[in-house]
Design a protein around this motif. Structure first.
Motif, PDB file in Angstrom:
ATOM      1  N   GLN A 139      -2.551  -6.166 -16.466  1.00  0.00           N
ATOM      2  CA  GLN A 139      -3.028  -4.857 -16.931  1.00  0.00           C
ATOM      3  C   GLN A 139      -1.924  -3.817 -16.905  1.00  0.00           C
ATOM      4  O   GLN A 139      -0.883  -4.007 -16.309  1.00  0.00           O
ATOM      5  CB  GLN A 139      -4.145  -4.363 -16.016  1.00  0.00           C
ATOM      6  N   THR A 140      -2.194  -2.677 -17.520  1.00  0.00           N
ATOM      7  CA  THR A 140      -1.221  -1.585 -17.482  1.00  0.00           C
ATOM      8  C   THR A 140      -1.068  -1.049 -16.080  1.00  0.00           C
ATOM      9  O   THR A 140      -0.045  -0.451 -15.760  1.00  0.00           O
ATOM     10  CB  THR A 140      -1.670  -0.403 -18.352  1.00  0.00           C
ATOM     11  N   LEU A 143       2.188  -1.390 -13.414  1.00  0.00           N
ATOM     12  CA  LEU A 143       3.360  -0.552 -13.193  1.00  0.00           C
ATOM     13  C   LEU A 143       3.169   0.296 -11.947  1.00  0.00           C
ATOM     14  O   LEU A 143       4.057   0.379 -11.095  1.00  0.00           O
ATOM     15  CB  LEU A 143       3.606   0.326 -14.416  1.00  0.00           C
ATOM     16  N   SER A 144       2.016   0.904 -11.811  1.00  0.00           N
ATOM     17  CA  SER A 144       1.794   1.698 -10.604  1.00  0.00           C
ATOM     18  C   SER A 144       1.668   0.795  -9.397  1.00  0.00           C
ATOM     19  O   SER A 144       2.065   1.170  -8.292  1.00  0.00           O
ATOM     20  CB  SER A 144       0.564   2.599 -10.779  1.00  0.00           C
ATOM     21  N   LEU A 147       5.131   0.060  -8.254  1.00  0.00           N
ATOM     22  CA  LEU A 147       5.696   1.253  -7.625  1.00  0.00           C
ATOM     23  C   LEU A 147       5.216   1.392  -6.190  1.00  0.00           C
ATOM     24  O   LEU A 147       5.998   1.617  -5.263  1.00  0.00           O
ATOM     25  CB  LEU A 147       5.247   2.465  -8.436  1.00  0.00           C
ATOM     26  N   HIS A 338     -11.730 -14.491 -18.870  1.00  0.00           N
ATOM     27  CA  HIS A 338     -10.995 -13.247 -19.119  1.00  0.00           C
ATOM     28  C   HIS A 338     -11.634 -12.063 -18.428  1.00  0.00           C
ATOM     29  O   HIS A 338     -11.605 -10.955 -18.938  1.00  0.00           O
ATOM     30  CB  HIS A 338     -10.897 -12.950 -20.619  1.00  0.00           C
TER      31      HIS A 338
ATOM     32  N   MET B  44       6.472   8.987 -14.002  1.00  0.00           N
ATOM     33  CA  MET B  44       6.843   7.957 -13.033  1.00  0.00           C
ATOM     34  C   MET B  44       6.538   8.347 -11.618  1.00  0.00           C
ATOM     35  O   MET B  44       6.475   7.509 -10.749  1.00  0.00           O
ATOM     36  CB  MET B  44       8.345   7.698 -13.118  1.00  0.00           C
ATOM     37  N   LEU B  45       6.368   9.652 -11.360  1.00  0.00           N
ATOM     38  CA  LEU B  45       6.166  10.073  -9.979  1.00  0.00           C
ATOM     39  C   LEU B  45       4.859   9.495  -9.463  1.00  0.00           C
ATOM     40  O   LEU B  45       3.905   9.340 -10.198  1.00  0.00           O
ATOM     41  CB  LEU B  45       6.103  11.595  -9.897  1.00  0.00           C
ATOM     42  N   PRO B  46       4.816   9.184  -8.163  1.00  0.00           N
ATOM     43  CA  PRO B  46       3.578   8.606  -7.642  1.00  0.00           C
ATOM     44  C   PRO B  46       2.421   9.579  -7.758  1.00  0.00           C
ATOM     45  O   PRO B  46       2.581  10.772  -7.616  1.00  0.00           O
ATOM     46  CB  PRO B  46       3.900   8.323  -6.173  1.00  0.00           C
ATOM     47  N   TRP B  50       1.112   6.107 -14.665  1.00  0.00           N
ATOM     48  CA  TRP B  50       2.301   5.669 -15.398  1.00  0.00           C
ATOM     49  C   TRP B  50       1.930   4.546 -16.344  1.00  0.00           C
ATOM     50  O   TRP B  50       1.786   3.421 -15.961  1.00  0.00           O
ATOM     51  CB  TRP B  50       3.377   5.190 -14.435  1.00  0.00           C
ATOM     52  N   GLY B  51       1.752   4.865 -17.554  1.00  0.00           N
ATOM     53  CA  GLY B  51       1.446   3.834 -18.540  1.00  0.00           C
ATOM     54  C   GLY B  51       2.675   3.538 -19.361  1.00  0.00           C
ATOM     55  O   GLY B  51       3.775   3.479 -18.857  1.00  0.00           O
ATOM     56  N   MET B  52       2.502   3.386 -20.594  1.00  0.00           N
ATOM     57  CA  MET B  52       3.611   3.125 -21.489  1.00  0.00           C
ATOM     58  C   MET B  52       4.441   4.396 -21.659  1.00  0.00           C
ATOM     59  O   MET B  52       3.928   5.486 -21.426  1.00  0.00           O
ATOM     60  CB  MET B  52       3.072   2.690 -22.848  1.00  0.00           C
ATOM     61  N   GLN B  63      -8.085  -4.869 -21.433  1.00  0.00           N
ATOM     62  CA  GLN B  63      -9.056  -5.839 -20.952  1.00  0.00           C
ATOM     63  C   GLN B  63     -10.338  -5.124 -20.631  1.00  0.00           C
ATOM     64  O   GLN B  63     -10.338  -4.021 -20.100  1.00  0.00           O
ATOM     65  CB  GLN B  63      -8.497  -6.522 -19.689  1.00  0.00           C
ATOM     66  N   ARG B  93     -16.692  -3.539 -16.419  1.00  0.00           N
ATOM     67  CA  ARG B  93     -15.996  -2.634 -17.350  1.00  0.00           C
ATOM     68  C   ARG B  93     -16.623  -2.794 -18.726  1.00  0.00           C
ATOM     69  O   ARG B  93     -16.629  -3.893 -19.273  1.00  0.00           O
ATOM     70  CB  ARG B  93     -14.519  -3.027 -17.407  1.00  0.00           C
ATOM     71  N   GLU B 246      -8.971  -8.055 -24.354  1.00  0.00           N
ATOM     72  CA  GLU B 246      -9.481  -9.307 -23.789  1.00  0.00           C
ATOM     73  C   GLU B 246     -10.863  -9.052 -23.254  1.00  0.00           C
ATOM     74  O   GLU B 246     -11.074  -8.070 -22.550  1.00  0.00           O
ATOM     75  CB  GLU B 246      -8.617  -9.692 -22.590  1.00  0.00           C
TER      76      GLU B 246
END
Lengths: 459, 449
Positions: A139-140, A143-144, A147, A338, B44-46, B50-52, B63, B93, B246
């Motif tokens: 998933q997106t 990235l976090s 971090l 999925h 980017m900071l916590p 932060w996505g694309m 998904q 979801r 998905e």
């Protein structure tokens, strides 16, 4: 030692120079061979350990952990075959290289003689793991997650570096063997308290301790299957191993400084187990159960008795195998449907009866059913905690109860119930998947018979 | 030669820049570059999401456990019940993909939903040949607890003096809790509620399903292909960009376009007459609704009157406005490719019948017309609910031919039960399953609208 490290390192040229058809076969087969080699060299019969060279030393505590690392590499490769097959060949080889680099870094980490070498390798293992999580996660949110993983660990480790350097300058050496013989007594001063904290915090965060555990559910859920396996099985144990190694130089401060952390672990055990009861995401449930088991390990290491160290080592190995098994099972689910939500996949017992056996065994070992090695670990820890203070039996007992509750909850929700209409036409269990589960269950069952291999260095 | 070498040595994308131009592109637009960079660092900071590196908030997530195609009343109702029946918050979801976003404006901080329910009742008229069906219908409704009664023509004339009872043999009238409500406010309210429960609503068109299939044999030896949907490709409007989502379960609530969505999933691709080749018989049909003003009309006591020959009308508001229409016969079906209103239709087809039933409507003046689509089930004009036997993770909630609004809460719950529990629990909707198209069993209802 070199006869394990050099072959592991040479797996890298093997991946890059194999033809695309043969990469997986080659690397998996050779890592199995390294397994057999390592098993022959690493089984320890005495408490003194194997002094292999001036830099590497394997004592009964390290040997079981190194064996687990080496055992896990072929398992990770088996588990990743499905989700990585859609990538380009270059990416596949890169992924395999990351796993190999991780193993090559972890083997010396557990056998390092010098604490500074241990620290460098400990930090170095973060990099391949970060790459695996952020590049190949699903998933997106990965990235976090990456971090959080990176920075939580780093915040703890920089003070550790400073503490190690200061101890080196005051003692002259950071050799683990020499440190056990030295008479380094920390008196009760503020700076020594901070030194204690600096040494221990990195490993607490890695375990993770309840207050600083936030990175773990994120990292475990967002990582691909091999990432989850290596995280749950090994990287968490780095914390426990580090704490055990460092506790020799931190006497007698540990007796007074350990209180808050024991409280946090005992309370955190119950809290995270209760969170598991409310979880709907399967991987998240297994991640929180990892936190709960590791909290027991932290409490055991803090009280520093022979039995508790035995229990901690046993539980680390047992939990490594069990958690990895549960993550693999959850992954087989995810690859078919999925979805990681538990209620979308119910009644799996009718669809996959053989996999249901492994779900069953995995859940039973997770709840520390006798005579599994999980029980040995938990029992030794509970007994030693009880002797440390009678009151802890209430908390540990409650935790064992809630662990049983959520393990069975997970089992019943996924396996029992009516099969929903969208669950027809799922691919039957692949042999590869069943082999993977079998390779997890085999050590778990065999170690039941002779658990002294995993009992650590106070046996 | 020197110049040529230099020219070749420049970046490949600029073959003919010559020697006099400078590569000054780097420092032009410096402020924009700096603010761009700052934004990236801020992401980017916590604590920040932060996505694309570029803004992807309009794309649906990669998904989702359940994807509901169609954000109309049925789709939202299914989403509502799925979220209501989950054991803890955030368990499933749910993603709702709606093609047409222009009509459905987002309402922020709106007050409580007022459905404007007018309990004026429904008056169904029946001629001689339909009287027996009406009577049995009313008996069944009374058994279920609905307060309806049968009225003879004389009683009808007494109750509603403005009506002309010629040709009416029997009428049924709802005495309590029957009437009409404002569908738009229900829709908006449901949309808000569903968003607050955590359902993601996105705009896009489903263009493709990524499926996997296996050949299997039924108990009777027929070869079928069982298919499973792995991904739904959602294309953004006015763009070629698409996002693969998905998913575990897909719910087809696409209304008039359900037939096309079903074809995308491979439903109906086979020899006709086999289960493989049974299509989803839902197609869009255009229906007109007309609004007229008539001060001499029946007045405030008008119920929703459904006449013998398919014409219906009801009171709209308090200013002598009335709303009504008529279902055209098979031969006169209007062209469903657009939503243009045919004004002659009212003049020729609706108005004569209106005048015949209510003489005071002779002086009406049409205020406006509009057209809409019915998700018309060409098989038996009744809805399809439940899973498809061959495409195992597609569920239907469509085909109600104009009655979707009335049935939406019940259907939503039925589909949610099917997805989560594996069977219908509250009401047994098995007569509505897809299988009846293959078996040829029509589920007929005596209805006229």
């Amino acid at each position: 030692m070199l006869k394990i490290i050099i072959p592991s390192l040479m797996l890298l040229p093997l991946t890059w120079l194999s033809s695309n058809k043969n990469v997986w076969i080659n690397v998996t087969a050779h890592s199995f061979l390294i397994n057999t080699l390592a098993m022959a060299t690493l089984w320890q019969m005495n408490e003194t350990g194997m002094g292999l060279s001036q830099t590497f030393y394997i004592d009964p505590l390290s040997s079981s952990l190194i064996m687990l690392v080496i055992w896990l590499l072929p398992l990770m490769l088996l588990a990743s075959q499905n989700h990585i097959k859609k990538e380009t060949d270059y990416n596949k080889k890169l992924y395999i290289s990351m796993l190999i680099i991780l193993q090559t870094l972890l083997i010396p980490t557990f056998s390092a003689n010098e604490l500074m070498l241990f620290y460098i390798l400990f930090e170095a293992t973060l990099i391949p793991t970060l790459v695996i999580i952020t590049r190949w996660g699903n998933q997106t949110e990965r990235l976090s997650a990456g971090l959080y993983f990176l920075f939580y660990t780093l915040v703890g480790s920089i003070p550790l570096l400073i503490a190690l350097i200061s101890i080196n300058s005051s003692l002259g050496s950071l050799n683990t063997l020499l440190l056990t013989l030295s008479n380094y007594m920390l008196n009760q001063s503020w700076s020594n308290h901070i030194l204690w904290l600096a040494c221990m915090m990195a490993f607490m965060i890695k375990m993770p301790l309840y207050g600083v555990h936030l990175w773990l559910p994120k990292a475990h859920v967002e990582a691909p299957i091999a990432g989850s396996m290596i995280l749950a099985a090994i990287l968490l144990k780095l914390g426990g191993y580090g704490m055990m190694r460092l506790s020799v130089i931190l006497d007698p401060l540990t007796k007074s400084m350990a209180y808050p952390f024991i409280m946090l672990s005992l309370w955190g055990m119950i809290m995270t187990s209760s969170i598991c009861l409310r979880q709907t995401d399967l991987k998240s449930l297994i991640a929180y159960s990892s936190v709960s088991h590791m909290a027991l390990v932290i409490a055991a290491i803090m009280i520093q008795t022979p039995w508790s160290f035995m229990g901690a080592s046993a539980l680390m190995i047992a939990h490594g195998l069990t958690s990895s098994l549960l993550f693999c099972l959850a992954n087989t689910n995810y690859e078919r449907i999925h979805s990681r939500t538990m209620i979308m996949a119910r009644g799996l017992q009718t669809a996959f009866p053989l996999m249901a056996l492994f779900w069953f065994l995995g859940s039973l070992t997770n709840l520390a059913l006798p005579p599994s090695i999980n029980l040995i670990g938990e029992l030794l820890i509970s007994i030693s905690l009880f002797s440390w203070s009678n009151f802890t039996i209430l908390l540990v007992g409650t935790n064992i109860l809630i662990t049983a509750l959520y393990s069975l909850y997970m089992l019943i929700t996924t396996q029992r119930g009516t099969l929903t209409p969208h669950m027809i036409n799922l691919q039957p269990s692949h042999t590869r998947e069943l082999t993977l589960m079998m390779l997890h269950i085999t050590p778990l069952s065999l170690l039941m018979i002779n658990p002294k291999f995993i009992m650590g260095n106070t046996l | 030669m020197f110049r040529r070498v230099l020219r070749l040595g420049l970046t490949p994308g600029r073959p003919n820049r010559g020697l006099r131009t400078r590569r000054g592109g780097f420092i032009l637009d410096w402020d924009a570059k700096v603010s761009d960079f700052k934004k990236k660092i801020e992401c980017m900071l916590p604590g920040k999401q932060w996505g694309m590196p570029y803004d992807t908030s309009y794309l649906p997530p990669k998904q989702s456990d359940v994807v509901i195609i169609g954000g109309g009343i049925l789709g939202l109702s299914v989403a509502f019940w799925l979220k209501k029946m989950e054991s803890s918050r955030g368990a499933i979801r749910v993603l709702v993909v709606e093609q047409d976003h222009t009509e459905y404006l987002a309402v922020v901080d709106a007050p409580l939903v007022d459905l404007q329910f007018n309990p004026s009742g429904c008056l169904l008229l029946a001629s001689e040949k339909n009287a027996a069906t009406l009577e049995s219908n009313v008996k069944m409704q009374r058994q279920e607890g609905a307060k309806v009664c049968l009225i003879s023509p004389e009683q009808l004339q007494n109750k509603f003096p403005w009506i002309n009872i010629e040709g009416v043999a029997l009428a049924s009238y709802g005495m309590e809790d029957e009437g009409w409500f404002d569908a738009w406010s229900l829709f908006q309210g449901l949309r808000r509620k569903v968003q607050s429960m955590g359902v993601l609503l996105y705009q896009g068109e489903v263009t493709r399903f990524i499926t996997s299939s296996r050949q299997m044999e039924t108990t009777s030896g027929e070869q079928v292909v069982l298919r499973r949907i792995h991904e739904v490709q959602v294309k953004m409007n006015n763009s070629l960009e698409y996002q693969p989502v998905e998913c575990a379960v897909v719910i087809n609530a696409a209304g008039a376009w359900s037939g096309q969505v079903a074809e995308l999933a491979g439903i109906g691709k086979g020899l006709p007459g086999t289960l493989q080749g049974t299509k989803l018989p839902v197609e869009p049909r255009k229906r007109y609704v007309h609004l007229w003003h008539c001060p001499q009309g029946p007045g405030l006591e008008t119920p929703l009157v459904a006449d013998i020959n398919g014409v219906y009308f009801r009171r709209e508001g308090l200013g002598s406005n009335y709303l009504g229409g008529c279902s055209p016969t098979e031969e006169e079906e209007p062209d469903p490719t657009n939503l243009e209103v045919d004004h002659d239709f009212f003049q020729n087809k609706v108005w004569p019948h209106l005048v015949q039933r209510v003489p005071s409507f002779k002086t009406l003046k049409v205020q406006s017309n509009w057209a809409g689509y019915y998700d018309y089930n060409t098989f038996d004009q009744n809805g399809v609910v439940g899973p498809h036997p061959l495409v195992v993770n597609m569920y239907f909630a469509t085909g109600f031919s104009g009655h979707g609004l009335q049935h939406a809460p019940g259907i939503g719950r039925a589909v949610a039960e099917m997805v989560l529990e594996g069977q219908f629990k509250t009401i047994d909707m098995s007569p509505f399953l897809f299988n009846r198209f293959y078996l040829g069993e029509k589920l007929q209802e005596y209805n006229i609208l």
